[in-house]
Enzyme design. Structure first.
Site, short mmCIF file in Angstrom:
data_model
loop_
_atom_site.label_atom_id
_atom_site.label_comp_id
_atom_site.label_asym_id
_atom_site.label_seq_id
_atom_site.Cartn_x
_atom_site.Cartn_y
_atom_site.Cartn_z
N ARG A 125 0.82 -1.23 0.00
CA ARG A 125 0.00 0.00 0.00
C ARG A 125 0.85 1.26 0.00
O ARG A 125 0.43 2.32 0.45
CB ARG A 125 -0.97 0.03 1.18
CG ARG A 125 -1.96 -1.09 1.17
CD ARG A 125 -3.16 -0.79 2.04
NE ARG A 125 -4.09 -1.90 1.99
CZ ARG A 125 -4.05 -2.93 2.82
NH1 ARG A 125 -3.15 -2.98 3.77
NH2 ARG A 125 -4.91 -3.89 2.69
N LYS A 147 3.79 11.55 -11.30
CA LYS A 147 2.93 10.72 -12.15
C LYS A 147 3.63 9.38 -12.35
O LYS A 147 4.78 9.33 -12.80
CB LYS A 147 2.69 11.38 -13.51
CG LYS A 147 1.62 12.45 -13.48
CD LYS A 147 1.28 12.89 -14.90
CE LYS A 147 0.21 13.96 -14.89
NZ LYS A 147 -0.07 14.48 -16.25
N GLU A 189 11.43 18.89 -24.56
CA GLU A 189 10.70 19.17 -23.31
C GLU A 189 11.33 20.36 -22.57
O GLU A 189 10.64 21.11 -21.89
CB GLU A 189 10.67 17.94 -22.40
CG GLU A 189 9.96 16.72 -23.00
CD GLU A 189 8.43 16.75 -22.86
OE1 GLU A 189 7.88 17.74 -22.34
OE2 GLU A 189 7.79 15.77 -23.30
N LYS A 230 8.83 22.93 -13.82
CA LYS A 230 7.84 21.87 -13.64
C LYS A 230 7.36 21.85 -12.19
O LYS A 230 6.16 21.70 -11.93
CB LYS A 230 8.42 20.51 -14.04
CG LYS A 230 7.39 19.41 -13.79
CD LYS A 230 7.45 18.26 -14.71
CE LYS A 230 6.27 17.32 -14.43
NZ LYS A 230 6.31 16.10 -15.19
N GLU A 240 -3.47 17.70 -11.54
CA GLU A 240 -3.93 18.11 -12.87
C GLU A 240 -5.43 18.39 -12.92
O GLU A 240 -6.16 17.88 -13.76
CB GLU A 240 -3.53 17.08 -13.94
CG GLU A 240 -3.57 17.70 -15.33
CD GLU A 240 -2.89 16.86 -16.39
OE1 GLU A 240 -1.83 16.28 -16.14
OE2 GLU A 240 -3.45 16.80 -17.50
N ARG A 244 -1.82 22.24 -14.44
CA ARG A 244 -0.82 21.23 -14.82
C ARG A 244 -0.98 20.82 -16.28
O ARG A 244 -0.02 20.40 -16.94
CB ARG A 244 -0.90 20.01 -13.89
CG ARG A 244 0.23 19.02 -14.14
CD ARG A 244 0.43 18.01 -13.03
NE ARG A 244 1.48 17.09 -13.35
CZ ARG A 244 2.08 16.28 -12.51
NH1 ARG A 244 1.76 16.29 -11.23
NH2 ARG A 244 3.05 15.45 -12.91
N ASN A 248 1.15 19.96 -21.05
CA ASN A 248 0.82 19.19 -22.25
C ASN A 248 0.95 20.02 -23.53
O ASN A 248 0.52 19.56 -24.59
CB ASN A 248 -0.59 18.62 -22.15
CG ASN A 248 -0.70 17.60 -21.04
OD1 ASN A 248 0.29 16.97 -20.70
ND2 ASN A 248 -1.88 17.46 -20.46
N HIS A 251 1.56 18.36 -26.79
CA HIS A 251 1.34 16.92 -26.61
C HIS A 251 0.08 16.40 -27.28
O HIS A 251 -0.03 15.21 -27.54
CB HIS A 251 1.33 16.57 -25.11
CG HIS A 251 2.71 16.57 -24.50
ND1 HIS A 251 3.52 17.68 -24.50
CD2 HIS A 251 3.42 15.58 -23.89
CE1 HIS A 251 4.67 17.38 -23.90
NE2 HIS A 251 4.63 16.11 -23.52
N HIS A 255 1.01 13.32 -29.19
CA HIS A 255 0.48 11.98 -28.87
C HIS A 255 -0.22 11.37 -30.08
O HIS A 255 -0.15 10.16 -30.31
CB HIS A 255 -0.52 12.07 -27.70
CG HIS A 255 0.15 12.21 -26.36
ND1 HIS A 255 -0.47 12.78 -25.27
CD2 HIS A 255 1.38 11.86 -25.95
CE1 HIS A 255 0.37 12.76 -24.24
NE2 HIS A 255 1.49 12.22 -24.62
N HIS A 270 8.90 9.94 -28.34
CA HIS A 270 7.98 10.91 -27.73
C HIS A 270 8.43 12.36 -27.93
O HIS A 270 7.65 13.20 -28.38
CB HIS A 270 7.85 10.58 -26.23
CG HIS A 270 7.03 11.57 -25.48
ND1 HIS A 270 5.66 11.67 -25.62
CD2 HIS A 270 7.39 12.54 -24.58
CE1 HIS A 270 5.21 12.65 -24.85
NE2 HIS A 270 6.24 13.18 -24.20
N1 GLY Z 1 4.43 15.20 -18.18
C1 GLY Z 1 3.30 15.97 -17.81
C2 GLY Z 1 3.05 15.98 -16.34
O1 GLY Z 1 3.83 15.48 -15.57
O2 GLY Z 1 2.03 16.49 -15.93
#
Ligand code: GLY
Length: 375
Positions: A125, A147, A189, A230, A240, A244, A248, A251, A255, A270
């Site tokens: 957990r 993430k 990036e 970031k 997000e 956040r 993107n 992206h 994507h 990517h």
């Molecule tokens: N790579 C986008 C984020 O971490 O929100």
């Protein structure tokens, strides 16, 4: 390699706060920094490319501090972000008797960081984890912000968790051996952060990008500044719900291109999709009358100078029809009543979240791009 100067970027998130350390030679000194987190054992998760280069140095650094270690090695590549690999990592972590107070350490690029981070989020957990990112993309993006996840047959990153690391060690000397193509892809990036909300950083990139690639002090500056940018967004909107999404930028188109090329890294990785996506986002903003054309031209000129693709017809093997592109975008985005959400720009460093962009205006923009981008 002994440590040189180290920059600390704090990520203040209350009881989930942590530091990102950026500098050359951090790997060798990683033992004391990781031991300071108070664990007695660490499971190092790495891949078959990175492990042989760096795992032994990390193991030795941890052993010198009295930590018990186990190394879990998986195949490299996106296919490893799978349920099967998650099971393998979780079972290996349990087998190694990693307890709640111990650590998982992700040693590798974005794939290892996402997978190991997700395993850490769910095993027992939740155990703490440390990111030791070894690609530029991972150092400036995926290792920061918590993430984590794996891919499902329904799409990329659809199964995961927000689980912040306890420490990020970005050793910029590890990028000395990174293939040029991966360096370029990560650099897209870096440029993105200037384009989102920091025109001065974009100016800086235009002047200093060669030092980033050659490993001069500019590389550390670029990684640290990207992490600061970031971190600032993540601190405002960790999960997000709003801002956040600015990360993107580029992206949505990127994507879609990755999906159309079936995530075949021989055609597109990517960061290359993001580079084309950034140019498309700026040119689309120009088409909508939001952004000066000169800014879109500057974005393209800079990414192109750094060796990145900038146009649809730069995708080897082609990027499909406009309908295919729109379909691929619709899978990524919620289409509400024929409208899409995009990150657009009023200029360099002036990006914003635009809701209600009509699919038809995206279609006519892409039709123009397709016809202007034929070789
Ligand atoms: N790579 C986008 C984020 O971490 O929100």
């Amino acid at each position: 390699m002994p440590e040189k100067s180290v920059t600390t970027v704090p990520v203040p998130l209350g009881d989930r706060s942590y530091e990102i350390l950026v500098g050359r030679g951090l790997l060798e000194g990683a033992g004391a920094r990781i031991a300071a987190l108070g664990a007695r054992a660490a499971a190092i998760v790495t891949d078959e490319h990175v492990g042989p280069l760096y795992a032994e140095t990390l193991v030795e650094a941890l052993r010198r501090q009295g930590l018990r270690t186990v190394v879990i090695t998986l195949p490299p590549g996106e296919a490893t972000k799978s349920y099967a690999s998650l099971e393998q990592v979780c079972d290996a972590v349990l087998e190694a008797k990693i307890e709640r107070g111990d650590l998982v350490v992700a040693l590798g690029g974005g794939v290892m960081g996402d997978l190991a981070g997700f395993a850490a989020a769910v095993v027992r957990r939740g155990v703490r984890f440390v990111q030791v990112p070894t690609s530029l993309l991972a150092q400036v993006d995926s290792s920061v912000g918590g993430k984590t996840g794996i891919n499902s047959r329904h799409g990329k990153n659809l199964v995961g968790a927000f689980h912040q690391p306890s420490l990020v060690l970005a050793d910029t000397a590890l990028l000395d051996t990174l293939p040029l193509r991966e360096m370029r892809a990560g650099y897209a990036e870096v440029v993105k952060y200037g384009l989102i909300d920091d025109a001065r950083f974009f100016d800086w990139c235009e002047t200093n990008w060669r030092g980033v690639f050659s490993g001069e002090s500019e590389r550390d500056e670029a990684v640290a500044q990207s992490c600061r940018a970031k971190a600032a967004v993540v601190v405002r909107d960790e999960r997000e719900d709003g801002d956040r999404a600015l990360l993107n930028l580029g992206h949505t188109f990127g994507h879609a291109l990755e999906r159309i090329t079936r995530y075949d890294s021989t055609r597109l990785v990517h960061g290359e999709g993001v580079a084309i996506g950034l140019c498309l986002a700026f040119r689309f903003s120009v088409t909508l009358g939001l952004c000066p054309a000169a800014d879109a031209e500057r974005v393209e000129a800079h990414l192109s100078a750094a060796g990145l693709p900038t146009r649809l017809n730069h995708v080897p093997g082609g990027c499909g029809t406009v309908d295919e592109l729109l379909d691929a975008m619709a899978q990524d985005k919620k289409v509400k009543g024929g409208a899409l959400t995009f990150i657009l720009a009023r200029g360099i460093g002036q990006s914003f979240i635009a809701h209600d962009i009509a699919v038809e205006s995206v279609r006519s923009f892409l039709e123009g791009e397709n016809s202007t981008s034929q070789p």
